[in-house]
Design a protein around this motif. Structure first.
Motif, short mmCIF file in Angstrom:
data_model
loop_
_atom_site.label_atom_id
_atom_site.label_comp_id
_atom_site.label_asym_id
_atom_site.label_seq_id
_atom_site.Cartn_x
_atom_site.Cartn_y
_atom_site.Cartn_z
N THR A 6 0.88 -1.18 0.00
CA THR A 6 0.00 0.00 0.00
C THR A 6 0.91 1.22 0.00
O THR A 6 1.85 1.29 0.79
CB THR A 6 -0.90 0.01 1.25
OG1 THR A 6 -1.71 -1.16 1.25
CG2 THR A 6 -1.81 1.24 1.27
N LEU B 5 1.22 5.53 -0.43
CA LEU B 5 0.50 6.81 -0.44
C LEU B 5 1.47 7.97 -0.46
O LEU B 5 2.44 7.98 0.30
CB LEU B 5 -0.39 6.93 0.81
CG LEU B 5 -1.60 6.03 0.71
CD1 LEU B 5 -1.86 5.34 2.03
CD2 LEU B 5 -2.82 6.83 0.29
N PRO B 6 1.20 8.95 -1.29
CA PRO B 6 1.99 10.18 -1.23
C PRO B 6 1.54 11.00 -0.03
O PRO B 6 0.36 11.03 0.30
CB PRO B 6 1.62 10.89 -2.54
CG PRO B 6 0.26 10.36 -2.91
CD PRO B 6 0.15 8.98 -2.32
N ALA B 7 2.50 11.65 0.64
CA ALA B 7 2.14 12.48 1.80
C ALA B 7 1.40 13.73 1.37
O ALA B 7 0.66 14.33 2.15
CB ALA B 7 3.39 12.85 2.59
N ASP B 8 1.59 14.16 0.14
CA ASP B 8 0.87 15.32 -0.36
C ASP B 8 0.75 15.15 -1.88
O ASP B 8 1.74 15.24 -2.59
CB ASP B 8 1.63 16.62 -0.03
CG ASP B 8 0.81 17.87 -0.38
OD1 ASP B 8 -0.37 17.72 -0.77
OD2 ASP B 8 1.36 18.96 -0.26
N GLY B 9 -0.46 14.87 -2.35
CA GLY B 9 -0.62 14.67 -3.78
C GLY B 9 -1.67 13.61 -4.04
O GLY B 9 -2.21 13.04 -3.10
N ASP B 10 -1.92 13.35 -5.31
CA ASP B 10 -3.02 12.48 -5.67
C ASP B 10 -2.56 11.02 -5.76
O ASP B 10 -1.72 10.65 -6.57
CB ASP B 10 -3.61 12.93 -7.01
CG ASP B 10 -4.79 12.07 -7.41
OD1 ASP B 10 -5.83 12.14 -6.73
OD2 ASP B 10 -4.65 11.29 -8.37
N LEU B 11 -3.18 10.20 -4.92
CA LEU B 11 -2.82 8.78 -4.82
C LEU B 11 -2.87 8.06 -6.16
O LEU B 11 -1.93 7.36 -6.55
CB LEU B 11 -3.81 8.12 -3.85
CG LEU B 11 -3.89 6.60 -3.85
CD1 LEU B 11 -2.60 5.99 -3.36
CD2 LEU B 11 -5.05 6.14 -2.98
N GLU C 287 -8.85 -1.63 -3.61
CA GLU C 287 -8.74 -0.27 -3.06
C GLU C 287 -7.82 -0.20 -1.84
O GLU C 287 -7.49 0.91 -1.39
CB GLU C 287 -10.13 0.26 -2.70
CG GLU C 287 -10.72 -0.42 -1.48
CD GLU C 287 -12.21 -0.18 -1.34
OE1 GLU C 287 -12.97 -0.99 -1.92
OE2 GLU C 287 -12.61 0.78 -0.68
N VAL C 288 -7.40 -1.34 -1.30
CA VAL C 288 -6.58 -1.32 -0.09
C VAL C 288 -5.11 -1.57 -0.39
O VAL C 288 -4.24 -0.91 0.18
CB VAL C 288 -7.11 -2.35 0.95
CG1 VAL C 288 -6.29 -2.27 2.24
CG2 VAL C 288 -8.59 -2.12 1.24
N HIS D 110 7.67 12.96 -0.76
CA HIS D 110 7.49 12.18 0.46
C HIS D 110 6.35 11.16 0.25
O HIS D 110 5.22 11.56 -0.04
CB HIS D 110 7.17 13.13 1.61
CG HIS D 110 6.92 12.46 2.93
ND1 HIS D 110 6.30 13.12 3.97
CD2 HIS D 110 7.19 11.22 3.38
CE1 HIS D 110 6.20 12.30 5.00
NE2 HIS D 110 6.72 11.14 4.68
N VAL E 80 4.63 7.31 1.87
CA VAL E 80 4.62 6.31 2.94
C VAL E 80 4.08 5.02 2.34
O VAL E 80 3.07 5.03 1.63
CB VAL E 80 3.75 6.76 4.13
CG1 VAL E 80 3.70 5.68 5.20
CG2 VAL E 80 4.30 8.06 4.72
#
Lengths: 208, 208
Positions: free
Chosen positions: A24, A26-32, A54-55, A83, A85
């Motif tokens: 999984t 994810l960007p810390a700021d931005g569109d997944l 979706e997970v 950045h 995660v």
């Protein structure tokens, strides 16, 4: 006096062992969707099968191919988004969805962790390893021993510190994921079913 | 014939059992620091101790307080940001950072999962439970049995389906986290050291 010769059982393939990962990211700021799509596109042609819901994204293949893919995609996403995660869940030794049957005499082939290419990206991870060793009659399991051995292996790859519930790993993304991989595969030398979880933060800005 | 009376050992508190959680929370689109800060601010006064680094937030307290906090913060973040993804790591039975010593005769008090308030937020989770049961001489562990029992408990709370490496849970966020909590605590009735991991997607847009 008679001699009992025990024939070694079958050597298990990655498919027999149910090797794979769930990732999984994810960007810390931005569109997944944008970041994940662009990162996955750079991994075309790698030797894994993938499928997403979706997970998470399920990644199947041999140990080294799965690890190279996970490393590549996290690095690619961090280069797109700065950045990111990731949560990485590695599994080996439980081929079924619910049951984990393996032949009792199956040989656990030792697999070396692959060399992951250095990225120049700083990473920090919270890593936990679960050697699911029930023991046998007359031979209790000892999951803490397998964990201690894996942590010793991780120390040769990344900066290691103890935190509550997890081991923290710091270094280049390649060192951090290399430590997670090496610990997972070291535990898999003696324990059939070994799972690793790592939450990895890559490219986090220095704390103010 | 003599009778051996065994005195029950100490009943362990949540602190003795090292109860707690690690929570990593990310918005699918938006600024992590802003969303997390606003979500945590709504939880002021809850009965937990928290501390964060760049990877996760450590939450310590009694089982129900830890679960109510995790539920509250994820719901608050989803209300701020729309779609969020959380990784929840619950631990019970390993009070140390490396060693997991508990008295052999310690009584594992059963704790009910708390009632989490319904949120109206749709959630899907990939859940994995690790009952770290080594077994004892003459009594091998049986971690798959504990997992099967926990999945049966989860079925009473959320929609459950089997996926590779994980159990998928669907429902209101309260149902999904309630299932994770109930399975974790059910396994903790018989196994000292039980860890649960769940990656939870909340408020994801319907797939096109």
């Amino acid at each position: 006096m008679s001699t009992v010769t025990s024939t070694p059982g079958p050597t298990l393939t990655p498919t027999d062992l149910g090797v794979g990962a769930r990732l999984t990211l994810l960007p810390a700021d931005g569109d997944l969707v944008d970041v994940l799509g662009r990162a996955l596109a750079t991994a075309d042609g790698m030797r894994v099968e993938i499928g997403s819901d979706e997970v998470s994204t399920l990644v199947r293949g041999a140990e080294d191919d799965v690890l190279l893919f996970v490393h590549h995609v996290i690095a690619a996403a961090a280069r797109v988004a700065g950045h990111v995660v990731a949560h990485v869940h590695l599994s080996r030794g439980c081929p079924g969805e619910v049951a984990c049957g393996l032949p009792d005499d199956a040989v656990l082939a030792y697999v070396d962790a692959p060399e992951l290419p250095a990225t120049g990206l700083r990473a920090a991870a919270h890593w936990a390893l679960y050697p699911l060793d029930d023991g046998r009659p007359g031979h209790p399991g000892d999951h803490m021993r397998a964990i201690e051995q894996a942590v010793a292996v991780a120390r040769t790859r990344a900066t290691v510190s103890s935190e509550r519930f997890v081991t923290r790993l710091d270094g280049d993304l390649a060192e951090v994921l290399g430590a997670v991989a090496a610990g997972w595969l070291a535990a898999g030398r003696h324990v059939r079913h070994v799972v690793a979880h790592a939450t990895v933060s890559v490219g986090s800005p220095p704390r103010r």
